[in-house]
Design an enzyme around this catalytic site. Structure first.
Site, PDB file in Angstrom:
ATOM      1  N   GLY A  16       0.829  -1.211   0.000  1.00 13.55           N
ATOM      2  CA  GLY A  16       0.000   0.000   0.000  1.00 13.55           C
ATOM      3  C   GLY A  16       0.859   1.254   0.000  1.00 13.55           C
ATOM      4  N   ALA A  17       1.943   1.195  -0.778  1.00 15.49           N
ATOM      5  CA  ALA A  17       2.925   2.298  -0.743  1.00 15.49           C
ATOM      6  C   ALA A  17       2.597   3.409  -1.742  1.00 15.49           C
ATOM      7  CB  ALA A  17       4.327   1.751  -1.013  1.00 15.49           C
ATOM      8  N   SER A  18       1.452   3.310  -2.421  1.00 21.99           N
ATOM      9  CA  SER A  18       1.180   4.311  -3.455  1.00 21.99           C
ATOM     10  C   SER A  18       0.687   5.636  -2.881  1.00 21.99           C
ATOM     11  CB  SER A  18       0.178   3.760  -4.482  1.00 21.99           C
ATOM     12  OG  SER A  18      -0.992   3.328  -3.839  1.00 21.99           O
ATOM     13  N   ASP A  66      -1.603  -6.870  -5.158  1.00 26.11           N
ATOM     14  CA  ASP A  66      -2.949  -6.749  -4.602  1.00 26.11           C
ATOM     15  C   ASP A  66      -3.022  -7.734  -3.438  1.00 26.11           C
ATOM     16  OD1 ASP A  66      -5.607  -6.915  -3.938  1.00 26.11           O
ATOM     17  OD2 ASP A  66      -6.329  -6.945  -6.000  1.00 26.11           O
ATOM     18  N   VAL A  67      -3.163  -7.228  -2.226  1.00 26.36           N
ATOM     19  CA  VAL A  67      -3.101  -8.111  -1.050  1.00 26.36           C
ATOM     20  C   VAL A  67      -4.322  -9.022  -0.933  1.00 26.36           C
ATOM     21  CG1 VAL A  67      -1.605  -6.516   0.232  1.00 26.36           C
ATOM     22  CG2 VAL A  67      -4.089  -6.468   0.634  1.00 26.36           C
ATOM     23  N   TYR A 154     -13.874  -2.186  10.024  1.00 23.95           N
ATOM     24  CA  TYR A 154     -12.476  -1.725  10.145  1.00 23.95           C
ATOM     25  C   TYR A 154     -11.923  -2.014  11.545  1.00 23.95           C
ATOM     26  CZ  TYR A 154      -8.534   1.612   9.960  1.00 23.95           C
ATOM     27  OH  TYR A 154      -7.300   2.205  10.005  1.00 23.95           O
ATOM     28  N   ILE A 187      -3.734  10.296  12.136  1.00 18.68           N
ATOM     29  CA  ILE A 187      -2.589  10.921  11.476  1.00 18.68           C
ATOM     30  C   ILE A 187      -3.092  11.700  10.260  1.00 18.68           C
ATOM     31  CG2 ILE A 187      -0.341  10.504  10.383  1.00 18.68           C
ATOM     32  CD1 ILE A 187      -0.394   9.369  13.240  1.00 18.68           C
TER      33      ILE A 187
HETATM   34  P1  NAI Z   1      -4.348   5.403   2.182  1.00 21.59           P
HETATM   35  O1  NAI Z   1      -5.709   5.085   1.610  1.00 21.59           O
HETATM   36  O2  NAI Z   1      -3.676   6.653   1.750  1.00 21.59           O
HETATM   37  O3  NAI Z   1      -3.363   4.204   1.933  1.00 21.59           O
HETATM   38  C1  NAI Z   1      -3.744   2.886   1.827  1.00 21.59           C
HETATM   39  C2  NAI Z   1      -2.926   2.233   0.767  1.00 21.59           C
HETATM   40  O4  NAI Z   1      -3.280   0.852   0.681  1.00 21.59           O
HETATM   41  C3  NAI Z   1      -3.137   2.845  -0.620  1.00 21.59           C
HETATM   42  O5  NAI Z   1      -1.885   2.966  -1.252  1.00 21.59           O
HETATM   43  C4  NAI Z   1      -3.992   1.799  -1.318  1.00 21.59           C
HETATM   44  O6  NAI Z   1      -3.816   1.801  -2.707  1.00 21.59           O
HETATM   45  C5  NAI Z   1      -3.434   0.531  -0.687  1.00 21.59           C
HETATM   46  N1  NAI Z   1      -4.317  -0.617  -0.849  1.00 21.59           N
HETATM   47  C6  NAI Z   1      -5.640  -0.710  -0.588  1.00 21.59           C
HETATM   48  N2  NAI Z   1      -6.103  -1.923  -0.924  1.00 21.59           N
HETATM   49  C7  NAI Z   1      -5.029  -2.619  -1.408  1.00 21.59           C
HETATM   50  C8  NAI Z   1      -4.864  -3.926  -1.925  1.00 21.59           C
HETATM   51  N3  NAI Z   1      -5.901  -4.777  -2.042  1.00 21.59           N
HETATM   52  N4  NAI Z   1      -3.635  -4.320  -2.295  1.00 21.59           N
HETATM   53  C9  NAI Z   1      -2.576  -3.483  -2.216  1.00 21.59           C
HETATM   54  N5  NAI Z   1      -2.683  -2.215  -1.766  1.00 21.59           N
HETATM   55  C10 NAI Z   1      -3.897  -1.793  -1.363  1.00 21.59           C
HETATM   56  O7  NAI Z   1      -4.534   5.365   3.774  1.00 21.59           O
HETATM   57  P2  NAI Z   1      -3.479   5.648   4.953  1.00 21.59           P
HETATM   58  O8  NAI Z   1      -4.132   6.588   5.864  1.00 21.59           O
HETATM   59  O9  NAI Z   1      -2.147   5.946   4.420  1.00 21.59           O
HETATM   60  O10 NAI Z   1      -3.458   4.215   5.683  1.00 21.59           O
HETATM   61  C11 NAI Z   1      -2.365   3.318   5.633  1.00 21.59           C
HETATM   62  C12 NAI Z   1      -2.527   2.284   6.742  1.00 21.59           C
HETATM   63  O11 NAI Z   1      -2.489   2.935   7.988  1.00 21.59           O
HETATM   64  C13 NAI Z   1      -3.855   1.539   6.694  1.00 21.59           C
HETATM   65  O12 NAI Z   1      -3.669   0.199   7.078  1.00 21.59           O
HETATM   66  C14 NAI Z   1      -4.678   2.285   7.716  1.00 21.59           C
HETATM   67  O13 NAI Z   1      -5.717   1.485   8.232  1.00 21.59           O
HETATM   68  C15 NAI Z   1      -3.630   2.613   8.743  1.00 21.59           C
HETATM   69  N6  NAI Z   1      -3.950   3.703   9.642  1.00 21.59           N
HETATM   70  C16 NAI Z   1      -4.086   4.984   9.179  1.00 21.59           C
HETATM   71  C17 NAI Z   1      -4.365   6.021  10.070  1.00 21.59           C
HETATM   72  C18 NAI Z   1      -4.509   7.438   9.626  1.00 21.59           C
HETATM   73  O14 NAI Z   1      -4.919   8.262  10.452  1.00 21.59           O
HETATM   74  N7  NAI Z   1      -4.207   7.814   8.408  1.00 21.59           N
HETATM   75  C19 NAI Z   1      -4.527   5.743  11.499  1.00 21.59           C
HETATM   76  C20 NAI Z   1      -4.356   4.367  11.866  1.00 21.59           C
HETATM   77  C21 NAI Z   1      -4.065   3.398  10.961  1.00 21.59           C
END
Ligand code: NAI
Length: 250
Positions: A16-18, A66-67, A154, A187
């Site tokens: 999910g590094a995009s 894709d996870v 979630y 965050i």
């Molecule tokens: P985001 O939506 O910007 O990033 C999520 C990433 O996961 C995206 O790059 C997306 O393309 C990727 N992704 C989604 N489904 C996928 C799949 N099937 N296969 C591969 N990649 C996939 O969200 P964010 O905020 O950066 O979240 C990242 C992680 O941190 C998540 O696990 C989220 O639950 C967790 N998190 C985030 C918080 C926040 O406040 N932003 C707080 C606590 C946890």
């Protein structure tokens, strides 16, 4: 930049590094000298990130992943074992539990819980086969430790990630594979910035004892602790980074 860093000579996978936190984690690991594989479904975003890391003097490569797709994970692991795996990919579904459809529930559990297991298991198999250890960091959430409304799938998935982290840590310690959970509070990222500027968002921030949102940089130290040998005797833990949100007054 990559010479002599804390993670020099190590390889890392960030799922999910995009975007968001995953993108940031990849840059931080690369800055400390790790050769980082940035993985997600949107490859053009990953190529752009890998180029940015190269420009900054780091090492990175983009990988479609894709996870929710076991074949995609199998292909991603056809290489030497990663030393560090950051299980970051995640999605959410906002809405009352009474109105959450089976499809929405499945989508969140499949990505946030089963996806984490698939990646951790595949990565650990490689580590064990090669007789070397590694560090797996599962990105959970404070919503895996307490609850809020309208995020039942979630919160359930993230609680599962916390418990899964402990189970895997117990089973894999004998192989030198450490498994820890990083539990961020709220965050600020591009995706939620507008929400947190709203009245509802501002009210939420007032419930955080430190009275602010987390910055992505607040996660750098804890991430590097768990990724590096500084945490050699830590496994099965949950590291909470939330400005005190979990200890807010009842
Ligand atoms: P985001 O939506 O910007 O990033 C999520 C990433 O996961 C995206 O790059 C997306 O393309 C990727 N992704 C989604 N489904 C996928 C799949 N099937 N296969 C591969 N990649 C996939 O969200 P964010 O905020 O950066 O979240 C990242 C992680 O941190 C998540 O696990 C989220 O639950 C967790 N998190 C985030 C918080 C926040 O406040 N932003 C707080 C606590 C946890």
């Amino acid at each position: 930049m990559s010479d002599g860093g804390k993670l020099s000579g190590k390889t890392a996978l960030v799922t999910g590094a995009s975007s968001g936190l995953g993108r940031h984690f990849a840059e931080i690991l690369a800055r400390e000298g790790a050769e980082v594989t940035v993985a997600a479904r949107r490859t053009e975003k990953l190529e752009e990130l890998a180029a940015k890391i190269h420009q900054a003097g780091g090492m990175a490569r983009a990988l479609p992943l894709d996870v929710t797709d076991p074949d995609s994970i199998h292909t991603a692991m056809e290489r030497p074992a990663f030393d560090i795996v950051v299980n970051n990919a995640g999605i959410t579904h906002d809405g009352p539990a009474l109105e959450t459809s089976p499809a929405d529930w499945d989508r969140v559990i499949n990505t946030d819980l089963t996806g984490v297991f698939r990646v951790a298991q595949a990565a650990a198999k490689r580590m064990v086969d090669e007789g070397r250890g590694g560090s797996i960091i599962n990105i959970a959430s404070i919503l895996g430790l307490r609850v809020a409304g309208n995020v039942s799938a979630y919160a359930t998935a993230k609680a599962g990630v916390v418990q899964m982290t402990k189970s895997l840590a117990l089973e894999w310690a004998r192989h030198g594979v450490r498994v820890n959970a990083l539990c961020p509070g709220y965050i600020e990222t591009d995706l939620n910035r507008a929400f947190f500027a709203s009245d509802v968002g501002q009210a939420l921030i007032k419930r955080v004892p430190q009275r602010r949102l987390g910055r992505m940089s607040d996660l750098d130290g804890p991430l590097l602790l768990l990724a590096s040998d500084d945490s050699a005797f830590m496994t099965g833990t949950e590291v909470v980074v939330d400005g005190g949100h979990l200890v807010s007054s009842l």
